[in-house]
Design a protein around this motif. Structure first.
Motif, PDB file in Angstrom:
ATOM      1  N   ARG A 278       0.730  -1.201  -0.395  1.00 55.89           N
ATOM      2  CA  ARG A 278       0.141  -0.290   0.185  1.00 55.89           C
ATOM      3  C   ARG A 278       0.746   1.498  -0.084  1.00 55.89           C
ATOM      4  N   VAL A 282      -0.330   1.634  -4.107  1.00 57.11           N
ATOM      5  CA  VAL A 282      -1.498   1.826  -4.030  1.00 57.11           C
ATOM      6  C   VAL A 282      -1.602   4.004  -3.223  1.00 57.11           C
ATOM      7  N   GLU A 283      -0.693   4.250  -2.151  1.00 59.01           N
ATOM      8  CA  GLU A 283      -0.980   5.317  -2.100  1.00 59.01           C
ATOM      9  C   GLU A 283      -0.100   5.987  -2.991  1.00 59.01           C
ATOM     10  N   ALA A 286      -3.058   6.638  -4.949  1.00 56.59           N
ATOM     11  CA  ALA A 286      -3.939   7.900  -4.688  1.00 56.59           C
ATOM     12  C   ALA A 286      -4.205   8.993  -4.925  1.00 56.59           C
ATOM     13  N   VAL A 297      -8.334   2.131  -8.200  1.00 55.55           N
ATOM     14  CA  VAL A 297      -7.572   3.763  -7.144  1.00 55.55           C
ATOM     15  C   VAL A 297      -9.028   3.829  -6.106  1.00 55.55           C
ATOM     16  N   GLN A 298     -10.154   4.215  -7.354  1.00 54.86           N
ATOM     17  CA  GLN A 298     -11.068   4.664  -5.989  1.00 54.86           C
ATOM     18  C   GLN A 298     -11.779   3.903  -5.764  1.00 54.86           C
ATOM     19  N   ASN A 299     -11.728   2.172  -5.711  1.00 52.85           N
ATOM     20  CA  ASN A 299     -12.963   0.854  -5.525  1.00 52.85           C
ATOM     21  C   ASN A 299     -11.880   0.678  -4.716  1.00 52.85           C
ATOM     22  N   ASP A 300     -10.795   0.627  -4.303  1.00 55.06           N
ATOM     23  CA  ASP A 300      -9.782   0.059  -3.693  1.00 55.06           C
ATOM     24  C   ASP A 300      -9.291  -1.265  -4.388  1.00 55.06           C
TER      25      ASP A 300
END
Length: 350
Positions: A278, A282-283, A286, A297-300
């Motif tokens: 993450r 991920v970070e 995001a 990204v918005q839906n993880d």
């Protein structure tokens, strides 16, 4: 040197007086006088196959961080020690190292030694003659211009390795377990219109928002789990393919948003903790002004896609994780990576 499981059991070996030959492209017919005992691979695919067939662990591997050792470590009662495996990394893959390993068989496509490590045909011939034969075929992907010979799928190549190790019973046990896995997937998969479009990528740097694209429909062993899980490749409707780059060799933020997959599968983080994944992947996505607008990204739905190469054991491991990441409701209680049964097969209980 530690070896996993045991060599092929008497119930597993075919009766073979004297020598036998096994044919694989591009090497051709290779003669053996018995199952290899001290062998090396380069890529995890063939190392995994030999391990699965009771042949022990490889003397060498390309990179430790690209080898899913945790899949082997998860097998109860089966010995595996990655610290005993020599890393065959760029600048360190020369004839002298092969003499140090002293393998009786090299499960390596010799074309890779030429293309990646600048070996000459004379080098390859010397090692073959002085130490032992090469037996291997590059089947990671199907997109290299230089590759003008047959591509094997995972179980076709595994079948040939079973002939090498005289381990037909072990191989057949894996075939049956693999068929059970595919049946379970078919029973639990959501309808096609409920499956996400995905994009498979490899990071251009350790962190950031630029990636190399991979095509799921490429057909190579490295994308087998995604095809088996019925996923739609977001690149299928584009002119982007394996290493058909834009933006100086990568897909940058704008290209990622234009393709806009429902899920993003990011390689090169096999063995990485969820927290580190993450932080590294991920970070940054995001927090970026462009990539933060992607559906994935918005839906993880940015997932750790694991390793580049896989044989049968790593494929069970990868498929189990991928199914539970992407279809958690359907596969939360499914056992696609049957550690106990795989350990039994590796140890000769077939």
């Amino acid at each position: 040197m530690l070896f996993a499981g045991c060599t092929a059991s008497s119930s597993d070996q075919e009766a073979s007086a004297g020598t036998y030959t096994v044919d694989i492209e591009p090497v051709g017919e290779v003669e053996f006088d018995g199952p290899p005992e001290q062998w090396t691979a380069l890529l995890p695919t063939f190392a995994d196959m030999a391990f699965a067939l009771g042949g022990g662990q490889t003397l060498g591997i390309q990179n430790h961080d690209r080898y899913a050792a945790e899949a082997f470590d998860a097998l109860p009662g089966v010995s595996h020690d990655q610290d005993e495996i020599v890393e065959l990394v760029s600048g360190n893959v020369d004839k002298e190292l092969f003499y140090d390993m002293n393998a009786d068989t090299h499960f390596i496509d010799p074309n890779i030694l030429d293309l990646w490590y600048d070996w000459s045909q004379a080098d390859i011939d010397e090692v073959r003659t002085s130490l032992g034969p090469f037996f291997g075929s590059f089947i990671r992907r199907h997109s290299d211009d230089w590759h003008d010979y047959r591509y094997y799928d995972l179980y076709e190549a595994f079948d040939l390795m079973a002939d090498v190790f005289q381990a037909r019973n072990r191989y057949q046990a894996f075939v049956e377990l693999h068929e059970q896995m595919l049946d379970t997937i078919d029973e639990r998969l959501p309808p096609a219109d409920q499956r996400p479009t995905v994009m498979l990528v490899f990071p251009a740097g350790k962190t950031g928002t630029s990636f190399y694209p991979f095509r799921i429909d490429d057909g190579g062993v490295s994308t087998k789990q995604w095809r088996n899980l019925g996923l739609s490749d977001a690149l299928a409707e584009t002119d982007v393919g394996h290493y058909s780059y834009s933006d100086d060799g990568t897909l940058g933020p704008e290209a990622l948003l234009e393709i806009d997959p429902e899920a993003l599968l990011v390689r090169n983080y096999g063995g990485t903790s969820e927290a580190e994944f993450r932080k590294s992947v991920v970070e940054p996505l995001a927090e970026h002004s462009v990539t933060s607008n992607m559906q994935a990204v918005q839906n993880d739905a940015v997932y750790n896609a694991g390793y580049l190469d896989q044989g049968p054991i790593i494929n069970f491991y990868h498929t189990d994780k991928a199914a539970k990441d992407i279809y958690p409701d359907a596969f939360a209680d499914a056992t696609l990576f049957d550690r106990e049964r795989i350990a039994e097969i590796v140890s000769g209980d077939v």
